[in-house]
Design a protein around this motif. Structure first.
Motif, PDB file in Angstrom:
ATOM      1  N   GLN A  43     -14.568  18.665  -6.676  1.00  0.00           N
ATOM      2  CA  GLN A  43     -15.267  18.868  -7.934  1.00  0.00           C
ATOM      3  C   GLN A  43     -14.372  18.525  -9.123  1.00  0.00           C
ATOM      4  OE1 GLN A  43     -18.431  19.518  -8.268  1.00  0.00           O
ATOM      5  NE2 GLN A  43     -18.301  19.496 -10.509  1.00  0.00           N
ATOM      6  N   SER A  44     -13.076  18.848  -8.996  1.00  0.00           N
ATOM      7  CA  SER A  44     -12.139  18.506 -10.063  1.00  0.00           C
ATOM      8  C   SER A  44     -12.057  16.994 -10.251  1.00  0.00           C
ATOM      9  CB  SER A  44     -10.764  19.087  -9.753  1.00  0.00           C
ATOM     10  OG  SER A  44      -9.807  18.664 -10.704  1.00  0.00           O
ATOM     11  N   TYR A  45     -11.966  16.265  -9.120  1.00  0.00           N
ATOM     12  CA  TYR A  45     -11.912  14.808  -9.214  1.00  0.00           C
ATOM     13  C   TYR A  45     -13.227  14.238  -9.758  1.00  0.00           C
ATOM     14  CZ  TYR A  45      -7.453  14.520  -6.744  1.00  0.00           C
ATOM     15  OH  TYR A  45      -6.130  14.615  -6.399  1.00  0.00           O
ATOM     16  N   ARG A  46     -14.320  14.852  -9.398  1.00  0.00           N
ATOM     17  CA  ARG A  46     -15.612  14.363  -9.895  1.00  0.00           C
ATOM     18  C   ARG A  46     -15.732  14.527 -11.413  1.00  0.00           C
ATOM     19  NH1 ARG A  46     -20.873  15.856  -6.599  1.00  0.00           N
ATOM     20  NH2 ARG A  46     -21.578  14.238  -8.019  1.00  0.00           N
ATOM     21  N   GLU A  47     -15.038  15.495 -11.942  1.00  0.00           N
ATOM     22  CA  GLU A  47     -15.032  15.674 -13.382  1.00  0.00           C
ATOM     23  C   GLU A  47     -14.056  14.731 -14.070  1.00  0.00           C
ATOM     24  OE1 GLU A  47     -14.149  19.742 -13.963  1.00  0.00           O
ATOM     25  OE2 GLU A  47     -16.074  20.488 -13.181  1.00  0.00           O
ATOM     26  N   LEU A  48     -12.966  14.355 -13.363  1.00  0.00           N
ATOM     27  CA  LEU A  48     -11.968  13.464 -13.961  1.00  0.00           C
ATOM     28  C   LEU A  48     -12.424  12.009 -13.959  1.00  0.00           C
ATOM     29  CD1 LEU A  48      -8.651  14.914 -12.459  1.00  0.00           C
ATOM     30  CD2 LEU A  48      -9.446  15.081 -14.822  1.00  0.00           C
ATOM     31  N   LEU A  49     -13.112  11.584 -12.890  1.00  0.00           N
ATOM     32  CA  LEU A  49     -13.486  10.182 -12.766  1.00  0.00           C
ATOM     33  C   LEU A  49     -14.401   9.716 -13.912  1.00  0.00           C
ATOM     34  CD1 LEU A  49     -13.306   7.581 -11.161  1.00  0.00           C
ATOM     35  CD2 LEU A  49     -15.249   8.367  -9.768  1.00  0.00           C
ATOM     36  N   PRO A  50     -15.434  10.454 -14.319  1.00  0.00           N
ATOM     37  CA  PRO A  50     -16.261   9.988 -15.458  1.00  0.00           C
ATOM     38  C   PRO A  50     -15.449   9.796 -16.736  1.00  0.00           C
ATOM     39  CG  PRO A  50     -17.405  11.712 -14.264  1.00  0.00           C
ATOM     40  CD  PRO A  50     -16.015  11.662 -13.706  1.00  0.00           C
ATOM     41  N   ARG A  51     -14.468  10.668 -16.964  1.00  0.00           N
ATOM     42  CA  ARG A  51     -13.653  10.516 -18.165  1.00  0.00           C
ATOM     43  C   ARG A  51     -12.810   9.237 -18.083  1.00  0.00           C
ATOM     44  NH1 ARG A  51     -13.113  16.309 -17.876  1.00  0.00           N
ATOM     45  NH2 ARG A  51     -11.050  16.155 -16.891  1.00  0.00           N
ATOM     46  N   PHE A 268     -16.778   2.273 -10.242  1.00  0.00           N
ATOM     47  CA  PHE A 268     -15.413   2.745 -10.016  1.00  0.00           C
ATOM     48  C   PHE A 268     -15.463   3.817  -8.923  1.00  0.00           C
ATOM     49  CE2 PHE A 268     -15.276   0.877 -14.151  1.00  0.00           C
ATOM     50  CZ  PHE A 268     -13.989   0.390 -14.308  1.00  0.00           C
ATOM     51  N   ILE A 269     -14.663   3.593  -7.884  1.00  0.00           N
ATOM     52  CA  ILE A 269     -14.663   4.510  -6.735  1.00  0.00           C
ATOM     53  C   ILE A 269     -13.276   5.135  -6.611  1.00  0.00           C
ATOM     54  CG2 ILE A 269     -15.053   4.750  -4.261  1.00  0.00           C
ATOM     55  CD1 ILE A 269     -16.726   2.208  -4.391  1.00  0.00           C
ATOM     56  N   GLU A 270     -13.237   6.445  -6.660  1.00  0.00           N
ATOM     57  CA  GLU A 270     -11.986   7.184  -6.445  1.00  0.00           C
ATOM     58  C   GLU A 270     -11.888   7.479  -4.944  1.00  0.00           C
ATOM     59  OE1 GLU A 270      -8.521   9.099  -7.964  1.00  0.00           O
ATOM     60  OE2 GLU A 270     -10.135   8.424  -9.269  1.00  0.00           O
ATOM     61  N   ALA A 271     -10.831   6.977  -4.289  1.00  0.00           N
ATOM     62  CA  ALA A 271     -10.605   7.207  -2.856  1.00  0.00           C
ATOM     63  C   ALA A 271      -9.473   8.219  -2.702  1.00  0.00           C
ATOM     64  CB  ALA A 271     -10.258   5.901  -2.136  1.00  0.00           C
ATOM     65  N   ILE A 272      -9.781   9.385  -2.147  1.00  0.00           N
ATOM     66  CA  ILE A 272      -8.804  10.469  -2.020  1.00  0.00           C
ATOM     67  C   ILE A 272      -8.611  10.770  -0.536  1.00  0.00           C
ATOM     68  CG2 ILE A 272      -8.211  12.804  -2.744  1.00  0.00           C
ATOM     69  CD1 ILE A 272     -10.552  12.456  -4.821  1.00  0.00           C
ATOM     70  N   GLY A 276      -4.720  14.992   1.710  1.00  0.00           N
ATOM     71  CA  GLY A 276      -4.079  15.227   0.417  1.00  0.00           C
ATOM     72  C   GLY A 276      -4.837  16.211  -0.447  1.00  0.00           C
ATOM     73  N   LEU A 277      -6.073  16.567  -0.033  1.00  0.00           N
ATOM     74  CA  LEU A 277      -6.834  17.521  -0.827  1.00  0.00           C
ATOM     75  C   LEU A 277      -6.157  18.882  -0.869  1.00  0.00           C
ATOM     76  CD1 LEU A 277     -10.470  16.667   0.339  1.00  0.00           C
ATOM     77  CD2 LEU A 277      -9.360  16.005  -1.796  1.00  0.00           C
ATOM     78  N   LEU A 278      -5.396  19.180   0.210  1.00  0.00           N
ATOM     79  CA  LEU A 278      -4.713  20.474   0.272  1.00  0.00           C
ATOM     80  C   LEU A 278      -3.215  20.319   0.054  1.00  0.00           C
ATOM     81  CD1 LEU A 278      -6.566  21.995   3.366  1.00  0.00           C
ATOM     82  CD2 LEU A 278      -7.049  22.380   0.953  1.00  0.00           C
TER      83      LEU A 278
END
Length: 586
Positions: A43-51, A268-272, A276-278
């Motif tokens: 959820q944190s990454y989902r909020e960062l990617l739009p910005r 734009f696709i963020e690949a995580i 590494g999530l933990l």
């Protein structure tokens, strides 16, 4: 005793169930916590990617506004119009070209995202461009841009970002026009859009992918490697929901989060990387691995402790009882376990010692009785065996006397050799068993002695299965029957007597049979009936002592396992069948 009903099994089952429940609860709790943290990170990454995408769109919008503003600015537009309307060989053309080149070289520094800025004249088909150092290395960049601008000038009616490759490098092209044949444009490499993200992000478990709406153009950051399989696996990733896919040529799994650009047909696709999530919870991850191992070690230690203080003493007592039940009372168990089990084992050892003492007393009395009976049987057996010797000795002397009368010294020597072997076998026989091959050799010596006496009137044939030669039997078992055949079997002095000895395996594979047949007068019905009577062995008969002797010795050694059958042949002569159990020397 079934293993499932033992104390060891039941204690183990209880411990395993308790540990399994604890381990299951621990794993469930850990997985729940991991899921919770994972969802929060996603959820944190989902909020960062739009910005981040909004930042890229703002940069593209800024470049687009610059192009429109420059064409509409009166001073700058004057150079552009002069460049567009002047002939190529005129002084005005060269002056305007110089002004525009200086302007582009100065303006490009104000736009970090812009790789190329250019001005194109539709009227004289000429172009001025300025590119950053990384783009200048492209071969024939001016010619390529000129061709692109010429084509675009015939199709573009308004400022818009379109995906246009420059050589093998994908990028975005935007062109604005003043409507009089002058065009001003900018080209932005797609690498530029993701390089700004990765330069500020040092996390090796994250990467960025930029892809066109039709999937015809895409690229990714270097830490993702080849993204073909990653793209092909990410079905419906345009929907904006996170997707988990397997990384190409590895076992890594990536979470893909997508955001669409508002300035171009780009995603734009963020690949995580999932592991590494933990990454921010190293202690938690370590405990997730170590805690089950610690619990397992504690379980093994506790199980070993129960094994030593409870299971081992009970198992020792149970085994001791089984040994006593099998007849061995010489049992001394080690005193182990808690004090209660020590007392129980100590009492067991005292009981076993008392049973052993009583057993020894009973056995000593029984051994005394058995030894007395055995001594009597040995004396009787030896007496019966020695009964044969005088009987044959007298016959042998008669043979030698007859040979000496005719002065056949060569035959006498042969006779002496055979007699020496014969009496050596008799004297060494004792009460021990001998191999069948030795007994057959002894019988053959006896028959050869008799042949010296009867010459052509006596013939014999011996057949023995080689597999049976090493089986054991009491000595002097077969010779008495052969002797009876010679002494009592002659019917026709002219035709003589033929004796056949055959040794073969019985129908029961645990026994073998020796068959002695002759062509003599056979047994009379009265004698056969006497031999078959159950009380034949009771008392010592006055005649046929050899047959009685053999049957008595076989009964004393084998009991009912050895049989002697006497019968007459269908044509003529007698037949003796001796069946013995198979025994070999150990």
């Amino acid at each position: 005793m079934r293993f499932t009903k033992t104390l060891q099994f039941n204690v183990s089952v209880v411990l395993v169930l308790i540990i399994s429940a604890l381990m299951g609860l621990l794993f469930y709790n850990n997985l729940y916590a991991i899921n919770l943290v994972r969802n929060q990170v996603v959820q944190s990454y989902r909020e960062l990617l739009p910005r981040y995408v909004e930042k890229q769109d703002d940069a593209l919008a800024e470049i687009q506004s610059y192009l429109i503003r420059t064409l509409n600015h009166s001073a700058e537009n004057t150079d552009i119009q002069q460049y567009n309307n002047s002939p190529k060989d005129s002084e005005a053309f060269f002056v305007s070209s110089s002004h525009l080149f200086l302007q582009l070289s100065k303006d490009i520094d104000a736009f970090p995202y812009a790789d190329v800025l250019f001005v194109f004249s539709e009227n004289n088909k000429s172009m001025i461009s300025f590119s950053k150092s990384g783009v200048r290395e492209f071969k024939d960049i001016d010619k390529t841009l000129k061709d692109m601008a010429h084509v675009a000038s015939m199709t573009y009616v308004s400022s818009k970002w379109n995906i246009v490759p420059l050589g093998k490098n994908p990028g975005l092209l935007c062109m604005s026009t003043d409507g009089a044949g002058s065009y001003m444009g900018a080209w932005v490499s797609l690498h530029r859009l993701i390089d700004f993200e990765t330069s500020n992000n040092q996390d090796a478990g994250r990467g960025m992918i930029v892809i066109s709406g039709n999937r015809g153009t895409y690229l990714g950051t270097e830490n993702l490697g080849s993204i073909d399989r990653l793209i092909n696996s990410a079905d419906n990733f345009f929907e904006g929901k996170p997707h988990t896919v397997m990384a190409p040529n590895s076992t890594l799994r990536y979470m893909l989060i997508t955001e669409k650009s508002t300035m171009a047909d780009l995603y734009f696709i963020e690949a995580i990387e999932e592991r590494g999530l933990l990454s921010n919870l190293p202690v938690f991850q370590t405990m997730f691995i170590i805690l089950p191992v610690v619990i397992l070690i504690i379980f093994l230690i506790y199980f070993a402790y129960l094994q030593r203080i409870i299971v081992s003493p009970v198992h020792s007592i149970t085994k001791g009882m089984q040994v006593i039940g099998a007849g061995n009372t010489k049992v001394v168990l080690p005193e182990t376990g808690v004090e209660e089990f020590r007392y129980l084992i100590r009492t067991f050892n005292e009981m076993a010692a008392q049973i052993e003492t009583l057993r020894i007393d009973v056995y000593e009395n029984k051994l005394d009785v058995q030894q007395a009976e055995l001594d009597a049987k040995k004396a009787e057996l030896r007496y019966m065996q020695l009964q044969i010797n005088p009987h044959f000795f007298a016959n042998s002397l008669n043979i030698i006397y007859s040979l000496s009368a005719i002065r056949d010294y060569q035959t006498i020597q042969r006779m002496a050799l055979l007699l020496s072997r014969y009496f050596r076998y008799v004297m060494n026989a004792g009460g021990a068993l001998t191999e069948l091959c030795n007994e057959i050799s002894f019988v053959k010596d006896y028959l050869d002695i008799q042949k010296l006496r009867f010459t052509k009137k006596l013939t014999y044939d011996i057949q023995i299965d080689p597999k049976l030669e090493n089986y054991l039997l009491p000595p002097l078992t077969l010779q008495p029957f052969v002797e009876n055949a010679i002494v009592h079997g002659f019917m026709d002095p002219v035709n003589g007597l033929d004796i056949q000895i055959v040794v073969f395996e019985s129908t029961d594979p645990a026994y073998f049979t020796v068959q002695i047949k002759d062509t003599g007068i056979g047994f009379s019905p009265d004698k056969l009936e006497a031999f078959r009577q159950p009380d034949f062995l009771k008392g010592q008969p006055s005649e046929h002592i050899g047959v009685w002797n053999v049957k008595s010795r076989l009964f004393m050694r084998y009991g009912e396992d050895a049989t002697v059958q006497l019968q007459n042949n269908t044509d003529q002569g007698a037949c003796v069948m001796v069946t013995l159990p198979k025994q070999k020397k150990i």
